[in-house]
Design a protein around this motif. Structure first.
Motif, mmCIF file in Angstrom:
data_model
loop_
_atom_site.group_PDB
_atom_site.id
_atom_site.type_symbol
_atom_site.label_atom_id
_atom_site.label_comp_id
_atom_site.label_asym_id
_atom_site.label_seq_id
_atom_site.Cartn_x
_atom_site.Cartn_y
_atom_site.Cartn_z
ATOM 1 N N SER A 2 0.845 -1.189 0.000
ATOM 2 C CA SER A 2 0.000 0.000 0.000
ATOM 3 C C SER A 2 0.878 1.236 0.000
ATOM 4 O O SER A 2 1.951 1.254 0.606
ATOM 5 C CB SER A 2 -0.906 0.022 1.232
ATOM 6 O OG SER A 2 -1.775 -1.085 1.240
ATOM 7 N N SER A 22 -10.739 -4.114 9.554
ATOM 8 C CA SER A 22 -9.649 -3.347 8.967
ATOM 9 C C SER A 22 -9.979 -2.948 7.528
ATOM 10 O O SER A 22 -9.702 -1.817 7.107
ATOM 11 C CB SER A 22 -8.352 -4.160 9.004
ATOM 12 O OG SER A 22 -7.287 -3.436 8.422
ATOM 13 N N ASP A 23 -10.585 -3.858 6.779
ATOM 14 C CA ASP A 23 -10.977 -3.555 5.395
ATOM 15 C C ASP A 23 -12.005 -2.425 5.361
ATOM 16 O O ASP A 23 -11.933 -1.533 4.501
ATOM 17 C CB ASP A 23 -11.550 -4.797 4.717
ATOM 18 C CG ASP A 23 -10.487 -5.824 4.370
ATOM 19 O OD1 ASP A 23 -9.293 -5.473 4.382
ATOM 20 O OD2 ASP A 23 -10.861 -6.982 4.094
ATOM 21 N N SER A 26 -10.317 0.824 6.127
ATOM 22 C CA SER A 26 -9.483 1.233 4.996
ATOM 23 C C SER A 26 -10.341 1.836 3.891
ATOM 24 O O SER A 26 -9.976 2.858 3.287
ATOM 25 C CB SER A 26 -8.689 0.033 4.472
ATOM 26 O OG SER A 26 -7.836 -0.490 5.470
ATOM 27 N N TRP A 29 -11.519 5.386 5.055
ATOM 28 C CA TRP A 29 -10.460 6.380 4.901
ATOM 29 C C TRP A 29 -10.204 6.665 3.422
ATOM 30 O O TRP A 29 -10.001 7.812 3.033
ATOM 31 C CB TRP A 29 -9.170 5.879 5.561
ATOM 32 C CG TRP A 29 -9.093 6.113 7.029
ATOM 33 C CD1 TRP A 29 -10.068 5.885 7.952
ATOM 34 C CD2 TRP A 29 -7.972 6.634 7.751
ATOM 35 N NE1 TRP A 29 -9.616 6.207 9.211
ATOM 36 C CE2 TRP A 29 -8.342 6.667 9.122
ATOM 37 C CE3 TRP A 29 -6.691 7.039 7.386
ATOM 38 C CZ2 TRP A 29 -7.472 7.116 10.115
ATOM 39 C CZ3 TRP A 29 -5.826 7.482 8.372
ATOM 40 C CH2 TRP A 29 -6.207 7.526 9.724
ATOM 41 N N LEU A 44 -4.552 2.032 0.072
ATOM 42 C CA LEU A 44 -4.456 2.472 1.459
ATOM 43 C C LEU A 44 -4.852 1.333 2.383
ATOM 44 O O LEU A 44 -5.828 0.629 2.134
ATOM 45 C CB LEU A 44 -5.366 3.679 1.689
ATOM 46 C CG LEU A 44 -5.399 4.286 3.103
ATOM 47 C CD1 LEU A 44 -5.646 5.789 3.018
ATOM 48 C CD2 LEU A 44 -6.481 3.653 3.965
ATOM 49 N N ARG A 45 -4.098 1.151 3.454
ATOM 50 C CA ARG A 45 -4.401 0.141 4.464
ATOM 51 C C ARG A 45 -4.354 0.801 5.833
ATOM 52 O O ARG A 45 -3.355 1.445 6.180
ATOM 53 C CB ARG A 45 -3.378 -0.996 4.393
ATOM 54 C CG ARG A 45 -3.377 -1.960 5.569
ATOM 55 C CD ARG A 45 -4.703 -2.644 5.790
ATOM 56 N NE ARG A 45 -5.187 -3.375 4.635
ATOM 57 C CZ ARG A 45 -6.348 -4.032 4.599
ATOM 58 N NH1 ARG A 45 -7.128 -4.029 5.660
ATOM 59 N NH2 ARG A 45 -6.722 -4.665 3.507
ATOM 60 N N VAL A 46 -5.448 0.677 6.595
ATOM 61 C CA VAL A 46 -5.473 1.179 7.965
ATOM 62 C C VAL A 46 -5.006 0.084 8.906
ATOM 63 O O VAL A 46 -5.508 -1.041 8.870
ATOM 64 C CB VAL A 46 -6.887 1.658 8.360
ATOM 65 C CG1 VAL A 46 -6.946 1.980 9.852
ATOM 66 C CG2 VAL A 46 -7.285 2.895 7.550
#
Length: 284
Positions: A2, A22-23, A26, A29, A44-46
């Motif tokens: 990412s 989490s998905d 992400s 965001w 992007l990955r949170v």
């Protein structure tokens, strides 16, 4: 891989499998950032660390202030003193006031809705106290390791960290000095809050905190009405490259959505992820 890793703030725990939550974070965001940058082309990955604090942040009842553990109550009082310092004579009275009265006084001073500020303060300081609890703190270790592992695996150009997430990201980045990060962007950061956060950080910032070793550039964005991103400017306490103060909304003075959608956030990120047809800048 990412290009952006996000590190969320407080109040983001949700039931369900870790990867699914989490998905969702992400995607959320990404939707906010897609308004500002070409989000479709920049993955992007949170880093979702909230479950690691869950065991020490039980569900609150009412506004949650009465259920705060002792260390969190102490943090709320220290926070209030940052916003409204009192002389030594008045200190004893401040320490004996019910916590709700302390928070309501800050609400009146800052022209905020008391019924909104109370649960926000309860959630914020419950999680901050859970992460910064002294001694052997398994929650802090697991949260920090998860964020560090996510950054190491994703190898992003940019880390965007909001609220308590800026504290977790700061500590995590110090543990992975060989992972290069072009930009650390902190939003509504409480990193400089004396006694509550600044003096509890690892590594200890001593008199002035340094930029984590793998980070090329560090920019901080804060709303002037953000009651937990104090004191300002953050650059007095940390080695920042740019400290930006900008209004993001009267009601949404601290939310991730408001910070991510802010025009100044767009300006900072555009240098790394330009809009279609715009040249890529290279910040120094």
């Amino acid at each position: 891989m990412s290009e952006i890793v996000g590190v969320h703030g407080v109040g983001n725990y949700a039931p369900g499998p870790h990867e699914e939550v989490s998905d969702r974070l992400s995607s959320e965001w990404g939707r906010h950032l897609a308004r500002l940058v070409d989000g479709a082309s920049h993955k992007l990955r949170v880093a979702y660390y909230a479950p690691f604090l869950r065991s020490v942040t039980p569900q609150s009842k009412g506004d949650g202030l009465e259920q705060l553990p002792e260390n969190a109550q102490s943090m709320v009082r220290d926070w209030a003193l940052c916003l409204e310092p009192v002389d030594e004579q008045a200190m004893q009275g401040h320490l004996t006031l019910p916590l709700r009265m302390v928070v309501d006084r800050i609400a009146r001073i800052r022209c905020l809705n008391e019924s909104v500020l109370r649960p926000f303060v309860a959630t914020f300081f419950w999680e901050v106290a859970a992460y910064l609890r002294p001694g052997a703190n398994e929650a802090r270790t697991k949260a920090c390791r998860h964020v560090a592992r996510t950054i190491s695996e994703e190898r992003p150009r940019v880390v965007v960290a909001h609220s308590l997430g800026s504290v977790v990201a700061y500590e995590a980045l110090w543990t992975i000095p060989d992972v290069p990060i072009d930009l650390l962007l902190t939003l509504g950061s409480p990193l400089g809050m004396p006694r509550v956060v600044f003096d509890r950080l690892t590594p200890s910032p001593a008199s002035r905190g340094q930029r984590p070793p793998g980070v090329r550039r560090w920019v901080n964005i804060v709303d002037p009405g953000d009651v937990v991103a104090i004191p300002r400017p953050l650059g007095r306490q940390f080695e920042l490259d740019q400290d930006i103060e900008t209004a993001i909304g009267l009601i949404d003075f601290h939310t991730a959505a408001a910070y991510l959608s802010a025009a100044r956030t767009s300006e900072v990120l555009a240098a790394y992820f330009p809009l279609a047809g715009q040249p890529l800048e290279h910040p120094e």
